[in-house]
Design a protein around this motif. Structure first.
Motif, PDB file in Angstrom:
ATOM      1  N   GLU A  56       0.845  -1.191   0.000  1.00 51.36           N
ATOM      2  CA  GLU A  56       0.000   0.000   0.000  1.00 51.36           C
ATOM      3  C   GLU A  56       0.882   1.243   0.000  1.00 51.36           C
ATOM      4  O   GLU A  56       1.945   1.262   0.616  1.00 51.36           O
ATOM      5  N   THR A  57       0.429   2.289  -0.697  1.00 53.84           N
ATOM      6  CA  THR A  57       1.103   3.575  -0.632  1.00 53.84           C
ATOM      7  C   THR A  57       0.634   4.291   0.619  1.00 53.84           C
ATOM      8  O   THR A  57      -0.560   4.538   0.794  1.00 53.84           O
ATOM      9  N   LEU A  58       1.564   4.612   1.504  1.00 57.84           N
ATOM     10  CA  LEU A  58       1.216   5.250   2.767  1.00 57.84           C
ATOM     11  C   LEU A  58       1.359   6.760   2.657  1.00 57.84           C
ATOM     12  O   LEU A  58       2.295   7.266   2.051  1.00 57.84           O
ATOM     13  N   VAL A  59       0.413   7.461   3.278  1.00 54.67           N
ATOM     14  CA  VAL A  59       0.441   8.916   3.323  1.00 54.67           C
ATOM     15  C   VAL A  59       0.708   9.326   4.766  1.00 54.67           C
ATOM     16  O   VAL A  59      -0.029   8.947   5.671  1.00 54.67           O
ATOM     17  N   SER A  60       1.759  10.072   4.975  1.00 58.51           N
ATOM     18  CA  SER A  60       2.142  10.493   6.323  1.00 58.51           C
ATOM     19  C   SER A  60       1.443  11.789   6.707  1.00 58.51           C
ATOM     20  O   SER A  60       1.396  12.731   5.914  1.00 58.51           O
ATOM     21  N   MET A  61       0.908  11.807   7.912  1.00 56.58           N
ATOM     22  CA  MET A  61       0.208  12.976   8.432  1.00 56.58           C
ATOM     23  C   MET A  61       0.534  13.132   9.915  1.00 56.58           C
ATOM     24  O   MET A  61       1.112  12.236  10.524  1.00 56.58           O
ATOM     25  N   ARG A  62       0.114  14.265  10.434  1.00 61.78           N
ATOM     26  CA  ARG A  62       0.378  14.541  11.841  1.00 61.78           C
ATOM     27  C   ARG A  62      -0.837  15.254  12.439  1.00 61.78           C
ATOM     28  O   ARG A  62      -1.364  16.209  11.871  1.00 61.78           O
ATOM     29  N   LEU A  63      -1.287  14.765  13.579  1.00 60.26           N
ATOM     30  CA  LEU A  63      -2.366  15.390  14.337  1.00 60.26           C
ATOM     31  C   LEU A  63      -1.923  15.489  15.791  1.00 60.26           C
ATOM     32  O   LEU A  63      -1.602  14.472  16.410  1.00 60.26           O
ATOM     33  N   LYS A  65       0.041  15.376  18.853  1.00 59.22           N
ATOM     34  CA  LYS A  65       1.329  14.758  19.163  1.00 59.22           C
ATOM     35  C   LYS A  65       1.539  13.440  18.416  1.00 59.22           C
ATOM     36  O   LYS A  65       2.487  12.711  18.711  1.00 59.22           O
ATOM     37  N   TRP A  66       0.688  13.160  17.454  1.00 56.38           N
ATOM     38  CA  TRP A  66       0.688  11.832  16.847  1.00 56.38           C
ATOM     39  C   TRP A  66       1.036  11.879  15.364  1.00 56.38           C
ATOM     40  O   TRP A  66       0.569  12.736  14.636  1.00 56.38           O
ATOM     41  N   LYS A  67       1.849  10.919  14.956  1.00 56.69           N
ATOM     42  CA  LYS A  67       2.166  10.720  13.550  1.00 56.69           C
ATOM     43  C   LYS A  67       1.341   9.555  13.022  1.00 56.69           C
ATOM     44  O   LYS A  67       1.220   8.520  13.679  1.00 56.69           O
ATOM     45  N   LEU A  68       0.753   9.742  11.841  1.00 55.76           N
ATOM     46  CA  LEU A  68      -0.050   8.689  11.241  1.00 55.76           C
ATOM     47  C   LEU A  68       0.434   8.402   9.828  1.00 55.76           C
ATOM     48  O   LEU A  68       0.778   9.323   9.086  1.00 55.76           O
ATOM     49  N   ALA A  69       0.494   7.137   9.475  1.00 56.04           N
ATOM     50  CA  ALA A  69       0.838   6.706   8.114  1.00 56.04           C
ATOM     51  C   ALA A  69      -0.314   5.835   7.628  1.00 56.04           C
ATOM     52  O   ALA A  69      -0.438   4.678   8.025  1.00 56.04           O
ATOM     53  N   ILE A  70      -1.184   6.403   6.800  1.00 57.28           N
ATOM     54  CA  ILE A  70      -2.444   5.763   6.416  1.00 57.28           C
ATOM     55  C   ILE A  70      -2.417   5.395   4.941  1.00 57.28           C
ATOM     56  O   ILE A  70      -1.955   6.177   4.103  1.00 57.28           O
ATOM     57  N   ILE A 231      -6.763   1.816  13.592  1.00 51.90           N
ATOM     58  CA  ILE A 231      -6.083   3.104  13.720  1.00 51.90           C
ATOM     59  C   ILE A 231      -4.783   2.956  14.513  1.00 51.90           C
ATOM     60  O   ILE A 231      -3.781   3.615  14.215  1.00 51.90           O
ATOM     61  N   ASP A 232      -4.781   2.099  15.520  1.00 54.48           N
ATOM     62  CA  ASP A 232      -3.563   1.882  16.309  1.00 54.48           C
ATOM     63  C   ASP A 232      -2.410   1.402  15.435  1.00 54.48           C
ATOM     64  O   ASP A 232      -1.245   1.716  15.700  1.00 54.48           O
ATOM     65  N   ILE A 233      -2.717   0.637  14.394  1.00 52.56           N
ATOM     66  CA  ILE A 233      -1.670   0.138  13.492  1.00 52.56           C
ATOM     67  C   ILE A 233      -0.951   1.290  12.806  1.00 52.56           C
ATOM     68  O   ILE A 233       0.260   1.265  12.596  1.00 52.56           O
ATOM     69  N   PHE A 234      -1.710   2.339  12.469  1.00 51.33           N
ATOM     70  CA  PHE A 234      -1.168   3.436  11.673  1.00 51.33           C
ATOM     71  C   PHE A 234      -0.593   4.568  12.501  1.00 51.33           C
ATOM     72  O   PHE A 234      -0.014   5.495  11.950  1.00 51.33           O
TER      73      PHE A 234
END
Length: 241
Positions: A56-63, A65-70, A231-234
């Protein structure tokens, strides 16, 4: 006397061959190790589902204090630097994003639609759906509605409560403090298919709004566990914060 004498075998070159073969084998093993490490770094961690059968192509974001790669396939819109929320859609029960093989399900607008909308944003209020049951919902429900679905109570909001055309699904039934609470459209008052709405706190910083068709209420015991697990995975906490 012959013009050219046959040269004896080069014993030094013969001795070199085993070392050359060994060196090539080691280089091959090193290349495989590097490739495997690269794959591990660029794939999603193992999760409870098998929706990650292909890269999968992951998109990195930040909310906060958290980093997310979805996975891009789950995102509704392309994120930008000013974005302060995330909108996703996944297919129940596989929790897969939009792909060619399931595009028809994402276009379904019927009452049996199996797409779940997830909206993640900074936590602005203390109350989630469960807390609001204790402070508000239970006091503005009709008392004569005893409907049930898969262990949930279904009770209509009173007229003038601020929730016109809605009912509350909560349970387990007959429990004073329910573990699941969702506002849903009242089928007796709503003509077009609409979604249930449930709000939960992911952690001290983030809230997730879950929207789904009432037809999925029968899966209420799995919804929270599987969606929060997804969501915890990402999501990882920024160590610098």
């Amino acid at each position: 006397m012959p013009l050219f004498r046959e040269r004896p075998p080069d014993s030094t070159a013969a001795r070199r061959w085993p070392f050359v073969i060994l060196l090539m084998a080691l280089l091959g093993m090193l290349a495989m190790l590097i490739f495997d490490t690269w794959q591990q770094m660029h794939k999603l961690p193992e999760g409870p589902e098998v929706y990650l059968q292909s890269p999968e192509t992951l998109v990195s974001m930040r909310l906060e204090k958290w980093k997310l790669a979805i996975p891009r396939s789950m995102l509704i819109r392309k994120p930008d630097s000013s974005q302060n929320s995330i909108d996703m859609e996944v297919l129940w029960p596989s929790l897969a994003g939009r792909k060619p093989e399931n595009a028809k399900a994402f276009s379904d607008g019927s009452a049996n639609r199996r797409i779940i909308h997830l909206h993640i944003e900074p936590r602005r209020a203390r109350a989630d759906s469960n807390t609001r049951f204790e402070t508000t919902y239970q006091y503005v429900l009709e008392t004569d509605d005893k409907s049930r679905v898969q262990g949930l109570n279904l009770r209509v909001f009173r007229s003038g409560s601020g929730y016109p055309g809605e009912l509350l699904a909560y349970g387990p039934k007959d429990q004073p403090s329910p573990s699941f609470v969702a506002r849903c459209p009242d089928p007796k008052r709503v003509v077009l298919p609409e979604n249930c709405l449930r709000e939960i706190h992911l952690n001290e910083d983030l809230t997730m709004l879950i929207q789904f068709r009432p037809a999925l209420l029968k899966n209420w015991q799995e919804l929270d566990r599987r969606l929060t697990g997804l969501i915890d995975i990402f999501m990882t906490r920024d160590p610098a914060q």
